[in-house]
Design a protein around this motif. Structure first.
Motif, PDB file in Angstrom:
ATOM      1  N   LYS A   7       2.669 -54.701  40.280  1.00  0.00           N
ATOM      2  CA  LYS A   7       2.320 -55.075  41.633  1.00  0.00           C
ATOM      3  C   LYS A   7       1.510 -55.212  42.633  1.00  0.00           C
ATOM      4  O   LYS A   7       1.320 -53.489  42.315  1.00  0.00           O
ATOM      5  CB  LYS A   7       4.653 -55.103  42.179  1.00  0.00           C
ATOM      6  CG  LYS A   7       5.156 -55.477  42.665  1.00  0.00           C
ATOM      7  CD  LYS A   7       6.708 -55.093  43.214  1.00  0.00           C
ATOM      8  CE  LYS A   7       7.738 -55.223  42.133  1.00  0.00           C
ATOM      9  NZ  LYS A   7       8.939 -54.552  43.356  1.00  0.00           N
ATOM     10  N   PRO A   8       1.322 -55.214  42.923  1.00  0.00           N
ATOM     11  CA  PRO A   8       1.324 -56.891  43.579  1.00  0.00           C
ATOM     12  C   PRO A   8       0.999 -57.752  42.390  1.00  0.00           C
ATOM     13  O   PRO A   8      -0.436 -56.995  41.148  1.00  0.00           O
ATOM     14  CB  PRO A   8       0.583 -57.767  44.545  1.00  0.00           C
ATOM     15  CG  PRO A   8      -0.105 -56.136  45.118  1.00  0.00           C
ATOM     16  CD  PRO A   8      -0.101 -55.159  44.231  1.00  0.00           C
ATOM     17  N   PHE A   9       1.013 -58.405  41.996  1.00  0.00           N
ATOM     18  CA  PHE A   9       0.953 -59.800  40.354  1.00  0.00           C
ATOM     19  C   PHE A   9       0.251 -60.481  40.926  1.00  0.00           C
ATOM     20  O   PHE A   9       0.664 -61.445  41.774  1.00  0.00           O
ATOM     21  CB  PHE A   9       2.292 -59.568  39.523  1.00  0.00           C
ATOM     22  CG  PHE A   9       3.836 -60.359  40.477  1.00  0.00           C
ATOM     23  CD1 PHE A   9       4.097 -61.639  39.910  1.00  0.00           C
ATOM     24  CD2 PHE A   9       4.288 -59.496  40.921  1.00  0.00           C
ATOM     25  CE1 PHE A   9       4.723 -61.852  40.859  1.00  0.00           C
ATOM     26  CE2 PHE A   9       5.869 -59.909  41.027  1.00  0.00           C
ATOM     27  CZ  PHE A   9       6.013 -61.031  41.210  1.00  0.00           C
ATOM     28  N   ASP A  10      -0.273 -61.211  40.226  1.00  0.00           N
ATOM     29  CA  ASP A  10      -0.476 -63.153  40.004  1.00  0.00           C
ATOM     30  C   ASP A  10       0.290 -63.462  39.588  1.00  0.00           C
ATOM     31  O   ASP A  10       0.600 -64.210  38.635  1.00  0.00           O
ATOM     32  CB  ASP A  10      -2.120 -63.354  39.380  1.00  0.00           C
ATOM     33  CG  ASP A  10      -2.679 -64.692  39.401  1.00  0.00           C
ATOM     34  OD1 ASP A  10      -2.372 -65.151  40.304  1.00  0.00           O
ATOM     35  OD2 ASP A  10      -3.737 -64.396  38.784  1.00  0.00           O
TER      36      ASP A  10
END
Lengths: 127, 701
Positions: A108-111
């Motif tokens: 995280k954060p992910f796309d």
């Protein structure tokens, strides 16, 4: 494989759960069931028999690794591949978790636009 | 100064000396031949001339030595030159009066000789062969007087008390006649004493002494003979006089005459053999006087004895006074040194007691020789109880797996046996109550005169610091999690919006969603980079080192950035990539990604970015090359610092965090490699780094 694959998204954070589900559904065309904790995840897993579990690591009560161990302990559920979703790792540093026996780790954060593709790649799904 | 002049022209100095020796021998032979061949009448004239010539040569030689030398040495040679001139003057005066300068000396010529002798004594005494203290000078003159006086007594007895009688005339001329032999013997004694005491100057003084001895013995033999009335008017005497003067002339030409002696080792002020010499002379005089003196003393002998006794008394008094002075000086020195020592011990004690670290010393067997109070207190020991015990066995904690640490590998052993200095931030001691104490240590070998005699270990209890580190790590971990959680939602939501997953947006809204998405990505990178740099600098970056194909690492990195490059129309080219490295693959990919993304960011559309890796010896050299704007030379090093960018607007315009190169350097250095940049402004930059190659066995596997 036939039909739409189902992914169980487990995260105690409502917002992340929503975004993840949205990303998988709208971008990846997957079916999503959600759970807000470890115990609920085990129930949902039993009920829906998802094709994969996307599991948050840090959760109050039963955390990700514990939930994973419970899934592994269940003869019927142990076949479901688990991918950890965590804010505890740096990108490119997943070995520690993989040793636990999970199929993969996503940081995280992910796309959101590539999340389902990432997941598919980890699980070896043809799309 | 003088020695420099001498060493620069050693050949010339010795050449002149050899020449003067040859000339002296030639002259001696010439005069001897002339004296032999001259008839009884002619010999006086030949003798007068030869004596005058030789004395003249001595004057010239002394003047030459004075001219070459400096300071005290120049003064001494000047005085000796004057003495030789006095002799020349006295002899010439006698010769001009029509008489032989020695065979028929006048009171006037004797007076001149007397002055010459006094000057010669002064010259010798002030000759800087040895460092004289005042009392030593006086002592030397006294010794000369005593030995001279004793010799004169012997002479007077041998000459059957007739020493004075041959100089019929006034009291003045008698004193002169008496004084000349006394002074001659004194002069000779002073010369001999000086030779005995000097080292570097011994050749010059030796020559002077030999010359003086030859001349004076001839003179005394002549005096005794004439007094006894049985003078053998021999050729030998003439040759001795001439020879003595020539030898003295040669001394002045010796290269050492003008050279300041190299700090001669300090001789003890009064040596036993001087005293033995003096008392032997007095005893010999007494024995001769008693055995052959006929039981009576002439007036001269009485005066001589009184003078002798006075001189001996003065000598003794001088020695006593000097000894007392020396003893007082020594006592004072001992007192001062003792005080210094006490102060030093007290200082050391205060230092060891006040210092905030534990300090202990061990001998070459590893046994504790001292430990400061704080050290003992931290370990829970009684200070005295630890002395003589082995530190390693007493409180060095076992290895993390519970086995005792081997004595051979302990840093104390390393310091004692091999003189190795060890600093470690990760060591543990066990307190008497069993509690394990994390300590930071520095073990240094104790070296005394090139010998390892033990070791000293400084240690610091770092329990508190470890606790602070633990809290800090926990804090960072929590903060990173807490920051990333909302960031995940923001970034996810913006990603979906901008990606059109939530429906098509109006162009302005699309643009804004894009800007917000980009910023959230930058914030993510910043958080990641800050965590990375913090972990690198605190040495907590987890590393999983294994053998990896370089090609795989480069390809992963390039694959990760292919999309970015395409969007800026930069072509990513992979050159030669071969070799196997021993490294953490994730970290190397992270480093390469940092460098390649920098290169892409600073490349113009249409440009190429090259990535290569070539093995060389024990390492593999990675190279990322762009044709961008380049880095000014003064910034080539600084760009590897935190938040250092070539242009302060770079982070804003190019989306970097300013930490990428600092992280890359940290990673490379953790692998034991080096990283550096080469650049030409306007022509591009090449960043290179090295990573150790994997063992050849792995490569072939």
């Amino acid at each position: 494989m036939t039909g739409v694959r189902t992914v169980l998204v487990v995260d105690d954070d409502d917002a992340i759960r929503d975004i993840t589900a949205l990303a998988l559904e709208t971008v990846g065309g997957l079916a999503v069931v959600t759970a807000d904790g470890g115990a609920a995840a085990l129930d949902e897993a039993r009920r829906h028999r998802p094709d994969a579990v996307l599991l948050d690591v840090m959760m109050p009560g039963m955390d990700g690794p514990t939930t994973f161990r419970h899934l592994q302990a269940d003869l019927e559920l142990r076949v479901i591949p688990v991918v950890l979703l965590t804010a505890k790792v740096q990108a490119g540093e997943r070995h520690g978790w993989e040793e636990l026996g999970v199929t993969g780790v996503i940081a995280k954060p992910f796309d959101p636009m590539t999340l389902s593709a990432q997941l598919a790649a980890l699980l070896g799904w043809d799309r | 100064m003088e020695s420099k002049r001498d060493t620069s022209r050693p050949a010339r100095g010795w050449g002149l000396f050899r020449l003067s020796c040859l000339a002296a021998v030639a002259l001696a032979v010439l005069f001897a031949t002339l004296l032999r061949t001259a008839g009884e009448g002619g010999r006086q004239e030949v003798g007068t001339v030869s004596l005058a010539v030789c004395a003249g040569l001595t004057v010239l030689s002394a003047a030459y030595a004075a001219r070459r030398s400096a300071d005290r040495r120049r003064r001494a040679w000047t005085v000796l030159c004057l003495a030789a001139a006095g002799l020349l003057f006295g002899n010439s005066a006698a010769a001009l009066g029509g008489s032989h300068p020695i065979y028929a000396a006048t009171a006037f010529s004797n007076g001149a000789v007397l002055v010459a002798l006094l000057l010669a004594i002064v010259g010798l005494v002030t000759y800087p062969a040895v460092r004289h203290r005042g009392p030593e000078l006086v002592l030397m003159v006294l010794d000369g007087l005593i030995i001279g006086g004793a010799a004169l007594i012997v002479l007077s007895v041998g000459a059957e008390s007739a020493v004075l009688e041959w100089t019929a005339g006034s009291l003045n001329s008698r004193i002169t006649a008496l004084a000349v032999p006394v002074l001659e013997v004194t002069l000779l004694t002073v010369a001999v004493l000086l030779v005995m005491r000097s080292r570097a100057d011994a050749p010059v003084l030796g020559l002077l002494s030999v010359g003086l001895a030859v001349y004076i013995v001839a003179d005394l033999t002549f005096t005794a003979g004439i007094a006894r009335g049985d003078l053998d008017h021999s050729l030998l005497l003439d040759v001795c006089w001439v020879g003595g003067l020539l030898i003295m002339a040669v001394a002045g030409c010796h290269p050492q005459a003008a050279v300041e002696a190299e700090s001669a080792p300090k001789t003890p002020p009064f040596e036993l053999h001087h005293t033995v010499l003096v008392f032997a002379a007095v005893t010999a005089a007494a024995v001769v006087q008693i055995r052959w003196g006929g039981g009576t003393l002439t007036t001269t002998q009485s005066v001589l004895w009184v003078l002798l006794v006075l001189a001996v008394g003065a000598r003794q008094a001088l020695l006593t006074v000097d000894n007392a002075g020396l003893r007082r000086g020594l006592e004072r020195q001992v007192r001062e040194r003792t005080q210094d020592l006490r102060r030093l011990v007290r200082q050391n004690q205060v230092l060891l007691t006040s210092v905030g670290d534990g300090i202990y010393g061990v001998d070459d067997d590893g046994r504790i020789t001292f430990i400061n109070p704080l050290g003992a207190e931290v370990l829970g020991f009684d200070q005295e109880r630890l002395l003589g015990r082995r530190a390693h066995q007493e409180f060095h904690a076992p290895s993390p797996n519970g086995t005792p640490r081997p004595w051979d590998e302990c840093y104390i052993t390393q310091a004692i046996r091999h003189g190795t200095l060890t600093s470690s931030e990760e060591d543990e001691y066990v307190r008497t109550d069993g509690r394990v104490l994390p300590v930071e240590i520095t073990a240094s070998p104790l070296v005394d005169e090139d010998r390892l005699i033990g070791a000293v270990v400084v240690f610091r209890d770092v329990t508190q610091r470890r606790e602070v580190e633990r809290i800090k790590n926990e804090f960072l971990s929590v903060v990173s999690h807490e920051l990333r959680t909302p960031l995940t939602s923001i970034r996810g939501a913006l990603g979906l919006l901008a990606g059109g997953a939530a429906g098509t947006l109006e162009p302005p809204a699309q643009r804004m969603a894009g800007v917000a998405l980009e910023s959230s990505e930058r914030l993510t990178r910043l958080i990641n980079d800050i965590l990375d740099i913090e972990r690198i600098e605190s040495g907590r970056l987890p590393m999983r080192v294994a053998a990896h194909e370089v090609r795989d690492l480069v390809e992963s990195s390039v694959a990760e950035l292919r999309e970015m490059a395409r969007s800026t129309e930069v072509e990513l080219c992979v050159g030669d990539t071969s070799g196997v490295v021993q490294a953490d693959a994730d970290r190397i990919v992270q480093t390469l990604t940092n460098l390649i993304s920098n290169a892409v960011k600073f490349s113009a559309p249409g440009a190429e970015v090259w990535v290569e890796a070539v093995p060389g010896g024990e390492e593999v050299l990675f190279r990322v090359r762009d044709t961008g704007r380049g880095i000014p030379e003064e910034k080539l090093e600084r760009v590897f610092e935190r938040f250092e960018q070539v242009d302060s607007s770079d982070s804003r315009l190019r989306g970097g965090t300013g930490l990428g190169l600092a992280i890359s350097r940290g990673i490379v250095e953790r692998h034991g490699g080096r990283i550096w940049a080469e650049s030409r402004l306007g022509a591009g930059t090449t960043v290179q780094f090295t990573i150790p190659a994997a063992h050849s066995m792995v490569r072939s596997a």
